[in-house]
Design a protein around this motif. Structure first.
Motif, mmCIF file in Angstrom:
data_model
loop_
_atom_site.group_PDB
_atom_site.id
_atom_site.type_symbol
_atom_site.label_atom_id
_atom_site.label_comp_id
_atom_site.label_asym_id
_atom_site.label_seq_id
_atom_site.Cartn_x
_atom_site.Cartn_y
_atom_site.Cartn_z
ATOM 1 N N ALA A 81 4.224 9.739 -7.265
ATOM 2 C CA ALA A 81 4.920 9.325 -8.489
ATOM 3 C C ALA A 81 5.765 8.069 -8.292
ATOM 4 O O ALA A 81 6.136 7.421 -9.260
ATOM 5 N N ALA A 82 6.062 7.712 -7.052
ATOM 6 C CA ALA A 82 6.936 6.571 -6.782
ATOM 7 C C ALA A 82 6.174 5.331 -6.332
ATOM 8 O O ALA A 82 6.784 4.282 -6.109
ATOM 9 N N ARG A 83 4.863 5.423 -6.221
ATOM 10 C CA ARG A 83 4.093 4.271 -5.741
ATOM 11 C C ARG A 83 4.154 3.142 -6.753
ATOM 12 O O ARG A 83 4.163 3.356 -7.953
ATOM 13 N N GLY A 84 4.236 1.918 -6.231
ATOM 14 C CA GLY A 84 4.328 0.740 -7.087
ATOM 15 C C GLY A 84 5.735 0.410 -7.534
ATOM 16 O O GLY A 84 5.940 -0.496 -8.341
ATOM 17 N N LYS A 85 6.727 1.120 -7.021
ATOM 18 C CA LYS A 85 8.126 0.900 -7.437
ATOM 19 C C LYS A 85 8.964 0.192 -6.377
ATOM 20 O O LYS A 85 10.171 0.112 -6.510
ATOM 21 N N LEU A 107 5.895 -5.315 16.049
ATOM 22 C CA LEU A 107 5.612 -4.043 15.396
ATOM 23 C C LEU A 107 4.107 -3.814 15.384
ATOM 24 O O LEU A 107 3.339 -4.749 15.195
ATOM 25 N N LYS A 108 3.710 -2.561 15.560
ATOM 26 C CA LYS A 108 2.300 -2.177 15.491
ATOM 27 C C LYS A 108 2.191 -0.910 14.657
ATOM 28 O O LYS A 108 3.158 -0.166 14.521
ATOM 29 N N LEU A 109 0.998 -0.678 14.130
ATOM 30 C CA LEU A 109 0.766 0.556 13.393
ATOM 31 C C LEU A 109 -0.709 0.901 13.397
ATOM 32 O O LEU A 109 -1.558 0.056 13.648
ATOM 33 N N GLU A 110 -0.972 2.160 13.140
ATOM 34 C CA GLU A 110 -2.332 2.674 12.988
ATOM 35 C C GLU A 110 -2.409 3.310 11.618
ATOM 36 O O GLU A 110 -1.549 4.094 11.237
ATOM 37 N N THR A 111 -3.414 2.926 10.850
ATOM 38 C CA THR A 111 -3.676 3.521 9.545
ATOM 39 C C THR A 111 -5.177 3.741 9.458
ATOM 40 O O THR A 111 -5.831 3.856 10.489
ATOM 41 N N ALA A 112 -5.726 3.796 8.264
ATOM 42 C CA ALA A 112 -7.169 4.021 8.131
ATOM 43 C C ALA A 112 -7.715 3.222 6.962
ATOM 44 O O ALA A 112 -7.008 2.965 5.982
ATOM 45 N N GLU A 113 -8.974 2.865 7.071
ATOM 46 C CA GLU A 113 -9.637 2.093 6.024
ATOM 47 C C GLU A 113 -9.553 2.810 4.676
ATOM 48 O O GLU A 113 -9.415 2.171 3.640
ATOM 49 N N LYS A 114 -9.614 4.147 4.680
ATOM 50 C CA LYS A 114 -9.523 4.918 3.433
ATOM 51 C C LYS A 114 -8.180 4.746 2.731
ATOM 52 O O LYS A 114 -8.067 4.999 1.542
ATOM 53 N N LEU A 115 -7.170 4.338 3.467
ATOM 54 C CA LEU A 115 -5.826 4.181 2.905
ATOM 55 C C LEU A 115 -5.625 2.726 2.492
ATOM 56 O O LEU A 115 -4.741 2.027 2.972
ATOM 57 N N ASP A 116 -6.472 2.279 1.559
ATOM 58 C CA ASP A 116 -6.487 0.870 1.180
ATOM 59 C C ASP A 116 -5.163 0.391 0.585
ATOM 60 O O ASP A 116 -4.758 -0.755 0.809
ATOM 61 N N ALA A 117 -4.459 1.230 -0.152
ATOM 62 C CA ALA A 117 -3.158 0.817 -0.702
ATOM 63 C C ALA A 117 -2.162 0.546 0.427
ATOM 64 O O ALA A 117 -1.379 -0.407 0.354
ATOM 65 N N ALA A 118 -2.202 1.354 1.468
ATOM 66 C CA ALA A 118 -1.311 1.145 2.615
ATOM 67 C C ALA A 118 -1.662 -0.162 3.316
ATOM 68 O O ALA A 118 -0.768 -0.949 3.665
ATOM 69 N N ARG A 120 -3.043 -2.791 2.032
ATOM 70 C CA ARG A 120 -2.584 -3.899 1.187
ATOM 71 C C ARG A 120 -1.069 -4.105 1.309
ATOM 72 O O ARG A 120 -0.593 -5.237 1.389
ATOM 73 N N LEU A 121 -0.304 -3.012 1.329
ATOM 74 C CA LEU A 121 1.151 -3.114 1.484
ATOM 75 C C LEU A 121 1.499 -3.785 2.805
ATOM 76 O O LEU A 121 2.321 -4.714 2.842
ATOM 77 N N TYR A 122 0.895 -3.328 3.879
ATOM 78 C CA TYR A 122 1.190 -3.909 5.192
ATOM 79 C C TYR A 122 0.800 -5.385 5.228
ATOM 80 O O TYR A 122 1.557 -6.222 5.727
ATOM 81 N N ALA A 123 -0.362 -5.731 4.693
ATOM 82 C CA ALA A 123 -0.811 -7.127 4.688
ATOM 83 C C ALA A 123 0.133 -8.001 3.865
ATOM 84 O O ALA A 123 0.485 -9.117 4.281
ATOM 85 N N ARG A 124 0.576 -7.504 2.698
ATOM 86 C CA ARG A 124 1.525 -8.262 1.871
ATOM 87 C C ARG A 124 2.828 -8.528 2.614
ATOM 88 O O ARG A 124 3.550 -9.477 2.322
ATOM 89 N N ASN A 125 3.133 -7.666 3.561
ATOM 90 C CA ASN A 125 4.383 -7.781 4.311
ATOM 91 C C ASN A 125 4.185 -8.380 5.697
ATOM 92 O O ASN A 125 5.025 -8.206 6.580
ATOM 93 N N GLY A 126 3.072 -9.091 5.890
ATOM 94 C CA GLY A 126 2.891 -9.878 7.100
ATOM 95 C C GLY A 126 2.155 -9.231 8.254
ATOM 96 O O GLY A 126 2.036 -9.835 9.320
ATOM 97 N N PHE A 127 1.653 -8.020 8.079
ATOM 98 C CA PHE A 127 0.882 -7.382 9.150
ATOM 99 C C PHE A 127 -0.549 -7.892 9.126
ATOM 100 O O PHE A 127 -1.120 -8.109 8.051
ATOM 101 N N THR A 128 -1.128 -8.068 10.301
ATOM 102 C CA THR A 128 -2.530 -8.480 10.431
ATOM 103 C C THR A 128 -3.259 -7.488 11.330
ATOM 104 O O THR A 128 -2.637 -6.813 12.162
ATOM 105 N N ARG A 129 -4.547 -7.409 11.150
ATOM 106 C CA ARG A 129 -5.349 -6.486 11.961
ATOM 107 C C ARG A 129 -5.346 -6.927 13.418
ATOM 108 O O ARG A 129 -5.299 -8.118 13.720
ATOM 109 N N CYS A 130 -5.417 -5.931 14.281
ATOM 110 C CA CYS A 130 -5.428 -6.194 15.721
ATOM 111 C C CYS A 130 -6.301 -5.149 16.410
ATOM 112 O O CYS A 130 -6.832 -4.245 15.757
#
Length: 151
Positions: A81-85, A107-118, A120-130
């Motif tokens: 209910a809070a996504r996009g806010k 900073l590093k993180l692990e997520t998954a291709e299925k979590l496309d919204a996540a 996009r959020l990380y990419a918008r905030n400067g994270f790149t794939r590694c």
């Protein structure tokens, strides 16, 4: 106004958010593809845990795990209910601020291709794939991302 503050992963409402996050991960992925930490593991000294709220309603959580030479973003979750806010962006800003306080610039993180919204959020905030890092392996499901914090 979004308030992000330190929280206890073992107490409500943070534990409720973590339960929802882990239930989602169990629905989407096989057990060997899940890398979430237990509530108790998130309360360890090498973890910084935060919650985000608007008013009295806690809507998101995230953790920063201090590692050797970098820190890992863990248990990042925003209620449906809070996504996009702006909750996710606020949590990422806090994670970055805390990393700097702890003397961490990578900073590093692990997520998954299925979590496309996540992703996009990380990419918008400067994270790149590694490449995979730490004990992670390339399993065909995980996406690995990193960000070097500016001075």
């Amino acid at each position: 106004m979004i308030v992000v503050e330190p929280g206890a992963p073992t107490s409500a409402p943070a534990s409720d958010l973590l339960d929802a996050s882990q239930a989602l991960m169990r629905r989407l992925f096989n057990p060997e593809e899940n890398h979430f930490l237990s509530h108790e593991a998130l309360a360890q000294p090498d973890i910084r845990f935060f919650t985000a709220r608007i008013g009295a309603e806690t809507l998101g959580c995230a953790a920063l795990k201090l590692c050797d030479g970098y820190a890992e973003v863990k248990s990042f979750f925003v209620a449906d209910a809070a996504r996009g806010k702006g909750i996710g962006a606020a949590l990422l800003r806090q994670i970055e601020d805390q990393a700097r306080l702890d003397g961490v610039t990578e900073l590093k993180l692990e997520t998954a291709e299925k979590l496309d919204a996540a992703i996009r959020l990380y990419a918008r905030n400067g994270f790149t794939r590694c490449a995979p890092f730490g004990a992670y392996l390339d399993n065909g499901v995980s996406v690995f991302m990193e960000k070097t914090l500016p001075d």
